[in-house]
Design a protein around this motif. Structure first.
Motif, PDB file in Angstrom:
ATOM      1  N   SER A   1       0.815  -1.200   0.076  1.00 49.95           N
ATOM      2  CA  SER A   1      -0.078   0.032  -0.076  1.00 49.95           C
ATOM      3  C   SER A   1       1.103   1.101   0.082  1.00 49.95           C
ATOM      4  N   ALA A   2       0.342   2.337   0.273  1.00 50.49           N
ATOM      5  CA  ALA A   2       1.179   3.736   0.254  1.00 50.49           C
ATOM      6  C   ALA A   2       0.252   4.719   0.654  1.00 50.49           C
ATOM      7  N   PRO A   3       0.321   4.869   2.093  1.00 54.52           N
ATOM      8  CA  PRO A   3      -0.571   5.872   2.848  1.00 54.52           C
ATOM      9  C   PRO A   3       0.216   7.332   2.488  1.00 54.52           C
ATOM     10  N   GLY A   4      -0.565   8.232   2.038  1.00 50.82           N
ATOM     11  CA  GLY A   4      -0.098   9.629   1.564  1.00 50.82           C
ATOM     12  C   GLY A   4       0.285  10.541   2.705  1.00 50.82           C
ATOM     13  N   ILE A   5       1.617  10.760   2.802  1.00 49.46           N
ATOM     14  CA  ILE A   5       2.156  11.636   3.924  1.00 49.46           C
ATOM     15  C   ILE A   5       1.590  12.908   3.973  1.00 49.46           C
ATOM     16  N   ASP A   6       1.359  13.744   2.836  1.00 47.55           N
ATOM     17  CA  ASP A   6       0.816  14.986   3.270  1.00 47.55           C
ATOM     18  C   ASP A   6      -0.737  15.015   3.602  1.00 47.55           C
ATOM     19  N   ARG A   7      -1.518  13.983   3.290  1.00 48.09           N
ATOM     20  CA  ARG A   7      -2.769  14.016   3.903  1.00 48.09           C
ATOM     21  C   ARG A   7      -2.793  13.365   5.507  1.00 48.09           C
ATOM     22  N   ILE A   8      -2.012  12.774   5.692  1.00 43.88           N
ATOM     23  CA  ILE A   8      -1.689  12.396   7.139  1.00 43.88           C
ATOM     24  C   ILE A   8      -1.330  13.618   8.048  1.00 43.88           C
ATOM     25  N   VAL A   9      -0.515  14.298   7.368  1.00 45.52           N
ATOM     26  CA  VAL A   9       0.026  15.536   8.194  1.00 45.52           C
ATOM     27  C   VAL A   9      -0.971  16.548   8.171  1.00 45.52           C
ATOM     28  N   MET A  10      -2.177  16.699   7.004  1.00 49.32           N
ATOM     29  CA  MET A  10      -3.094  17.700   7.027  1.00 49.32           C
ATOM     30  C   MET A  10      -4.147  17.420   8.251  1.00 49.32           C
ATOM     31  N   LEU A  11      -4.180  15.823   8.340  1.00 50.24           N
ATOM     32  CA  LEU A  11      -5.172  15.484   9.477  1.00 50.24           C
ATOM     33  C   LEU A  11      -4.882  15.808  11.041  1.00 50.24           C
ATOM     34  N   LEU A  12      -3.467  15.407  11.016  1.00 55.04           N
ATOM     35  CA  LEU A  12      -2.887  15.765  12.159  1.00 55.04           C
ATOM     36  C   LEU A  12      -2.760  17.142  12.756  1.00 55.04           C
ATOM     37  N   ALA A  13      -2.514  18.016  11.736  1.00 60.25           N
ATOM     38  CA  ALA A  13      -2.332  19.739  11.818  1.00 60.25           C
ATOM     39  C   ALA A  13      -3.613  20.050  11.921  1.00 60.25           C
TER      40      ALA A  13
END
Length: 593
Positions: free
Chosen positions: A534-546
């Motif tokens: 798989s390939a979780p998106g780094i950008d979207r993960i940081v968006m959620l956390l921020a």
């Protein structure tokens, strides 16, 4: 003493009182208090208040400085007294009495202010991104991003994965978006493509015998900007594993993702593994989306039978023509004034729907135009299916199955927000599984891949040869958090015969497949292990956390919505000589510029 600093601007504490220190940084702000000049000095680590009395030798130098000039100051650390202590600042118990000051560089008049919370247009912020990055919130977002990447890298290595890098200059691949193409100077008329994803290379690493691969992979897609997608490039946690089932992939990556979210959640709730697994068909029925936000408690119900041959003519005709009716419950909405329903009706029209029908319930039963034209037993069946009580309401979406499902999902989200049903501060994960392998492309009038063309069909070659293609499911899965797709993945097709047959159903000849994917096919013919990833998106993960609504807020140097870098001036024209070197010539676009 070091020429620039003995401490950083976030380091000094009450215990340093009496010490002679040197700090360097940016002039964050200046305050003249009549005989005393206060400078807040800022660097990457924090902020220290500096004091210069009017009679000092360096007062005139400091007084002439503009904010954001870079200086080095030397002086004695002293304790602040009484109400001058700033408890909100880690260095708030002390200040620096400046004896010496050296100006490293002066700042011009600023186009945007670094101090404060003023709002500036995105185009201005991106043109002066180096200033924007100095602002506290943006700076914190970048540090969050760096921390998330470091945490993923550490956790993946601890889980037995090996980090590899894959080529940036490669061949085109059908990933669903346009490629960025790079002309090959030594091969006139031929082009490299920047990778939309390292898909084929990571599979080839598995074929080569490397058991667990990962990288923080740059991906390039020539597509339009969206709030959760940057134009041009993005980064993902790309990983692949050999000799695994779908369950093995889930069991491996779930604690890694949950662990990163827990590390940076700042006390917010995070789903515990194992994450719920929801079949695609069930997700579309219950949530109207393959990216459901599980914080929203509303569950869509199929109430088609209640309107079949009913007195409500509009829905009855839709059902008779093969359509469906979906019901979206709205607990507590029945007590709202008529204006609430009128506004929702107007909103539905703005979304391209004819309107938004509804029924409200009180102690006597269903109320409203739809209820008046329905048999009481049908109205009661709707109330029961949606688990509604007096004071509640229900809304309807009707039409072709896919259209009704999609609009019902949009209504569900709208109601969840308007009725304040979505719990803030939670991160709720789920897997969407059992995606269709194929779909019918209405524009091309042919069967096409619905997801990832390199996925293994459930049932293998036998399913491809004997089943209706539109009924075949694939070992494909998405991981979703709070309604945002973080990753697509699959158990891969590792056999050349199955791959050729799958592409044949999608309209490719064996020769097409050999021409486009010959490298991978050839590798499969020399022994390929079952593998998936798989390939979780780094950008979207940081968006959620921020907790940022736009992806540009968590990328150091993003492009604007038109795919332009306003700071560096890209894309830019090239000289005529470069056109000749590349064996190219400019062509006027259709319709002119």
């Amino acid at each position: 003493m070091h020429p620039y600093r003995t401490h950083d601007c976030g380091a000094l504490r009450a215990s340093d009182s009496g010490s002679t220190v040197r700090l360097s940084g940016w002039v964050h702000s200046k305050r003249d208090h009549g005989g005393l000049l206060f400078i807040d000095l800022r660097d990457h680590f924090g902020l220290t208040q500096c004091v210069l009395p009017a009679g000092s030798d360096v007062f005139a130098i400091a007084d002439a400085l503009r904010v954001e000039s870079v200086i080095t100051v030397t002086g004695q650390v002293v304790l602040r007294e009484g109400n001058t202590i700033n408890p909100r600042l880690p260095t708030g118990e002390i200040e620096l009495q400046v004896a010496l000051i050296a100006v490293q560089s002066t700042a011009d008049i600023l186009p945007i202010q670094v101090a404060g919370d003023a709002v500036y247009p995105d185009e201005l912020r991106l043109k002066y991104r180096f200033l924007d990055l100095r602002r506290d919130k943006v700076h914190r977002n970048m540090m969050l991003r760096s921390g998330v990447v470091s945490s993923f890298r550490r956790r993946m290595i601890d889980a037995g994965f090996t980090e590899f890098t894959t080529p940036i200059l490669t061949a085109s691949s059908p990933e669903g978006a346009r490629d960025f193409l790079v002309p090959a100077r030594l091969h006139p008329g031929k082009f490299y493509a920047l990778p939309q994803a390292p898909q084929q290379f990571k599979q080839l690493l598995m074929v080569a015998g490397f058991d667990k691969y990962f990288q923080i992979a740059p991906c390039f897609r020539d597509e339009s900007s969206r709030a959760d997608r940057s134009p041009g490039e993005f980064y993902q946690l790309d990983f692949e594993m050999s000799f695994v089932t779908q369950d093995d992939v889930f069991n491996t990556i779930e604690p890694i993702i949950a662990g990163v979210f827990e590390e940076f959640s700042a006390g917010r709730s995070v789903s515990k593994p194992p994450f719920p697994r929801i079949a695609y068909d069930r997700a579309m029925l219950d949530y109207g989306s393959d990216k459901p936000d599980l914080r929203n408690p509303l569950i869509i119900r199929d109430v088609t039978a209640a309107f079949a041959e009913s007195g409500f003519g509009l829905f009855a005709k839709i059902v008779a023509a093969g359509g469906v009716v979906r019901a979206i419950p709205a607990p507590g909405a029945g007590a709202n004034p008529r204006s609430f329903f009128d506004k929702l009706n107007e909103w539905a029209r703005s979304e391209g729907a004819g309107g938004l029908g509804y029924i409200t319930f009180d102690a006597e039963g269903g109320k409203g135009p739809i209820a008046k034209n329905l048999d009481p037993a049908a109205t009661e069946s709707i109330r029961t299916a949606c688990n509604l009580n007096p004071g509640d309401a229900v809304f309807f979406a009707a039409g072709k199955p896919q259209d009704a499902a999609k609009f019902a999902g949009t209504v569900r989200t709208k109601l969840g927000n308007d009725l304040n049903l979505i719990a803030p501060g939670d991160f709720k994960f789920c897997w969407i599984v059992d995606f269709p392998m194929f779909e019918y492309d209405e524009d091309a009038k042919q069967i096409a891949f619905s997801h990832n063309p390199f996925s293994m069909p459930q049932g293998g070659l036998d399913a491809l040869n004997t089943q209706d293609p539109l009924t075949i499911k694939a070992f494909q899965y998405d991981i979703v958090c709070n309604g945002i797709e973080l990753s697509s993945g699959a158990i891969r097709n590792h056999r050349a015969d199955i791959m050729i047959r799958a592409f044949e159903i999608a309209g490719y000849t064996a020769e097409d497949v050999e021409a486009r994917f010959g490298g991978m096919l050839n590798a499969f013919r020399f022994g390929a292990p079952p593998h998936g990833g798989s390939a979780p998106g780094i950008d979207r993960i940081v968006m959620l956390l921020a907790d940022e609504p736009n992806i540009r807020e968590i990328i150091p140097f993003p492009l604007n919505q038109q795919g332009e870098d306003l700071m560096m001036g890209a894309p830019a024209p090239i000289p005529a000589q470069r056109w000749r070197e590349l064996s190219l010539k400019p062509v006027e676009p259709k319709g002119g510029k």
